[in-house]
Design a protein around this motif. Structure first.
Motif, PDB file in Angstrom:
ATOM      1  N   LYS A 191      36.917  12.946  14.253  1.00 48.72           N
ATOM      2  CA  LYS A 191      37.866  14.057  14.199  1.00 48.72           C
ATOM      3  C   LYS A 191      38.103  14.580  15.602  1.00 48.72           C
ATOM      4  CE  LYS A 191      40.559  17.102  12.634  1.00 48.72           C
ATOM      5  NZ  LYS A 191      41.825  16.705  12.017  1.00 48.72           N
ATOM      6  N   GLU A 192      39.364  14.659  15.944  1.00 50.47           N
ATOM      7  CA  GLU A 192      39.732  15.272  17.222  1.00 50.47           C
ATOM      8  C   GLU A 192      40.648  16.434  16.911  1.00 50.47           C
ATOM      9  OE1 GLU A 192      41.881  12.253  19.152  1.00 50.47           O
ATOM     10  OE2 GLU A 192      40.118  11.208  19.915  1.00 50.47           O
ATOM     11  N   TYR A 193      40.507  17.510  17.665  1.00 48.59           N
ATOM     12  CA  TYR A 193      41.478  18.592  17.552  1.00 48.59           C
ATOM     13  C   TYR A 193      42.444  18.489  18.710  1.00 48.59           C
ATOM     14  CZ  TYR A 193      38.931  21.112  13.956  1.00 48.59           C
ATOM     15  OH  TYR A 193      38.330  21.479  12.794  1.00 48.59           O
ATOM     16  N   TYR A 223      46.643  22.764  20.738  1.00 49.71           N
ATOM     17  CA  TYR A 223      48.057  23.073  20.547  1.00 49.71           C
ATOM     18  C   TYR A 223      48.560  24.221  21.392  1.00 49.71           C
ATOM     19  CZ  TYR A 223      48.463  20.246  16.321  1.00 49.71           C
ATOM     20  OH  TYR A 223      48.542  19.232  15.437  1.00 49.71           O
ATOM     21  N   VAL A 256      40.658  20.203   3.382  1.00 52.82           N
ATOM     22  CA  VAL A 256      41.577  21.124   4.041  1.00 52.82           C
ATOM     23  C   VAL A 256      42.173  20.468   5.281  1.00 52.82           C
ATOM     24  CG1 VAL A 256      41.783  23.347   5.198  1.00 52.82           C
ATOM     25  CG2 VAL A 256      40.397  23.147   3.158  1.00 52.82           C
ATOM     26  N   ILE A 257      41.365  19.678   5.976  1.00 51.51           N
ATOM     27  CA  ILE A 257      41.900  18.909   7.100  1.00 51.51           C
ATOM     28  C   ILE A 257      41.588  17.428   6.893  1.00 51.51           C
ATOM     29  CG2 ILE A 257      41.754  20.787   8.765  1.00 51.51           C
ATOM     30  CD1 ILE A 257      39.211  19.614   9.821  1.00 51.51           C
ATOM     31  N   LYS A 258      42.333  16.594   7.568  1.00 53.19           N
ATOM     32  CA  LYS A 258      42.172  15.146   7.441  1.00 53.19           C
ATOM     33  C   LYS A 258      41.404  14.609   8.640  1.00 53.19           C
ATOM     34  CE  LYS A 258      46.122  13.126   4.998  1.00 53.19           C
ATOM     35  NZ  LYS A 258      47.480  12.639   5.226  1.00 53.19           N
TER      36      LYS A 258
END
Ligand SMILES: Nc1ncnc2c1ncn2[C@@H]1O[C@H](COP(=O)(O)OP(=O)(O)OP(=O)(O)O)[C@@H](O)[C@H]1O
Ligand SMILES: [Mg+2]
Lengths: 251, 261
Positions: free
Chosen positions: A12-14, A17, A79-81
């Motif tokens: 998982k990377e954020y 933004y 909730v997140i992928k």
């Protein structure tokens, strides 16, 4: 034994933004830069994490702040992928990741029970039939018809936890929830979770309260530096974690 | 068979979600202000009064029953404009729901639009009373005209709101843009004036503005008791298009919601 949660080489990377969310003007004024920053400034939180949780198992997840525990739980909840790899969850998840999310301060406790119960997956009819037992479990009494904003944080937690235990979840996800209740209520929650465990509910517990984790869980996963550092019997993993976390004496 | 039961279950759950969230919005609106319902009527009424003073008294616009004419357009417009303007911030305001729960988040937007719709429906009697005052009587057309237009406006407003709510998470200054745009669209929509007053060379504006045929139709139903079929069709097509676009954008970005909040 049948696996209900399977993580297969999950990463998982954020994306960071901030440039985009700063507003349209910044984005348009510096379009090439903005697009480049979308691609390049990514924060890697988890890399190639694989594990399985069997039905009825209680698994604890520990690690320092920002290690990615909540992120992992969010992926189980859907909730997140994940960015890479696959997450498979074979059963209905209790969607509650933190106590009291979805409560509205201006509504009374009773109204919030209906709201929260439905948001968390019950039908209105189910909430109605369970309402009395939820109120009783919370021990809030007549205060139940006062707006939630007048509650103490412990009372909010009590109410939220009471809704949670009435959801009949198959998978229970818990992220630091027992921190605010008083001693008696904390004990009640622990008993409740142990009884869940007895009835075959799968639990994933994220907590910094190591004694609780040790008491509750069959297995503990320690996350450090984007991957699973250690996974196994609670006492061993927790001992290793504590050893690791000791401040090193530097001159 | 099993699949069907599953689908029915999901539908009824979706319905329950919509009901509790709409109820919540309404309760909050009433709890935070003493005059609750009154405000939602007073607001467009006072705006209508201002427009009346400006256009009837000062500019002497030649429209019969001008106050009634005004509120027939202003009330439904108010619904659209309120919903669209609050939608930009709706996901931000509900960030804990987005991050911590897994129910379909589009219901939050639907509840918002429904809440404004209910307020509009509740203000219809006010229109009826004013109509009676001007000797305009309710007709049978209202029976099917109003529900049809409600449905079309619901679809259109929900689609637009869903689009804006999703986009606003990535471009946080949507709110400003939208409030400016709604004012612009308001003056391009025949609410203060009638369609026939638009000069021939600008008539095309009626067809490129999705709100224009809808608002004109509202007035036609409420005022003249006739539903204009070509406008009805046009606004239905627009509504479906907007609904589809809004939904696509939402589906495309919803996985990112929890990350950017
Ligand atoms: N939405 C997000 N956007 C960008 N980065 C994020 C986002 N959520 C979390 N992070 C980053 O990911 C990392 C892991 O966060 P996470 O919340 O999973 O940590 P945690 O293990 O739960 O920590 P804690 O013990 O403090 O609860 C952190 O470095 C955090 O800054
Ligand atoms: Mg956390």
């Amino acid at each position: 034994m049948e696996p209900v949660i399977v993580f297969d080489r999950v990463s998982k990377e954020y994306p960071l933004y901030h440039r985009v969310t700063a507003g349209l003007k910044h984005f348009l004024l510096d379009l090439p830069g903005a697009i480049r920053s979308l691609r390049s400034t990514r924060l890697e939180v988890l890399r190639d994490v694989s594990f399985t949780v069997q039905r009825g198992e209680s698994v604890g997840i520990i690690g320092r702040n920002g290690a990615g525990k909540s992120t992992l739980l969010l992926m189980i909840a859907g909730v997140i992928k994940p960015c890479g790899g696959t997450v498979t969850v074979r059963e209905r998840v209790s969607p509650l990741l933190e106590l009291g999310s979805g409560f509205h301060p201006d509504l009374s406790g009773r109204e919030n029970i209906e709201l929260n119960g439905v948001l968390l997956g019950l039908s209105r009819r189910q909430v109605l039939t369970k309402q009395d037992s939820i109120i009783e479990f919370s021990e809030i009494g007549d205060y139940i018809d006062q707006p939630i904003r007048t509650y103490s944080s412990g009372m909010v937690a009590r109410l939220a936890f009471s809704v949670l235990v009435h959801l009949d979840p198959m998978i229970l996800l818990i992220d630091e929830v027992l921190a605010v209740g008083d001693f008696a209520f904390e004990k009640k929650c622990l008993d409740m979770m142990l009884s869940f465990k007895g009835s075959g509910v799968t639990t994933v517990l994220v907590s910094h309260a190591l004694p609780q984790v040790e008491q509750m869980c069959d297995r503990v996963i320690w996350i450090e530096d984007r991957s699973i550092r250690c996974c196994g019997a609670p006492s061993e993993v927790i001992a290793a974690y504590i050893e690791h976390s000791k401040p090193t004496d530097k001159p | 068979m099993n699949q069907l039961a599953g689908m029915m279950n999901r539908l009824s759950y979706y319905w329950d979600l919509t009901v509790v969230l709409t109820k919540k919005e309404i309760k909050i609106r009433y709890k935070s202000s003493v005059l609750g319902y009154l405000w939602s009527v007073v607001n467009p009424l006072s705006f209508a009064l201002v427009c009346y003073l400006a256009f009837q008294i000062v500019f002497r616009i030649g429209i019969a029953n001008y106050p009634l004419f005004l509120i027939c357009g202003l009330f439904p417009w108010q619904w659209f404009s309120n919903s669209v303007n609050t939608s930009t911030e709706i996901f931000l305001r509900n960030s804990s729901l987005i991050k911590k729960t897994i129910f379909p988040k589009s219901v939050i937007v639907l509840a918002l639009v429904l809440q404004d719709m209910i307020h509009y429906v509740l203000s219809l009697p006010v229109i009826a009373v004013v109509a009676l005052h001007y000797q305009v009587f309710p007709t049978l057309t209202w029976l099917y005209g109003i529900p049809l237009l409600l449905l079309i406006q619901l679809a259109m407003t929900y689609g637009a709101a869903l689009f804006l709510a999703s986009i606003n998470l990535f471009f946080r200054d949507m709110a400003r843009l939208v409030s400016t745009l709604t004012i612009l669209v308001f003056y391009c929509t025949p609410i203060l004036y009638s369609e026939s007053m638009i000069p021939p060379q600008y008539q095309w504006l009626l067809y490129v503005n999705p709100l224009a045929p809808l608002m004109a139709n509202w007035r036609s139903v409420l005022l003249d008791g006739c539903l204009l079929p070509d406008y009805l069709l046009l606004s239905a097509v627009y509504a479906l298009l907007i609904l589809y676009t809004g939904h696509q954008v939402y589906e495309r970005f919803r996985w990112r919601f929890a990350e950017v909040l």
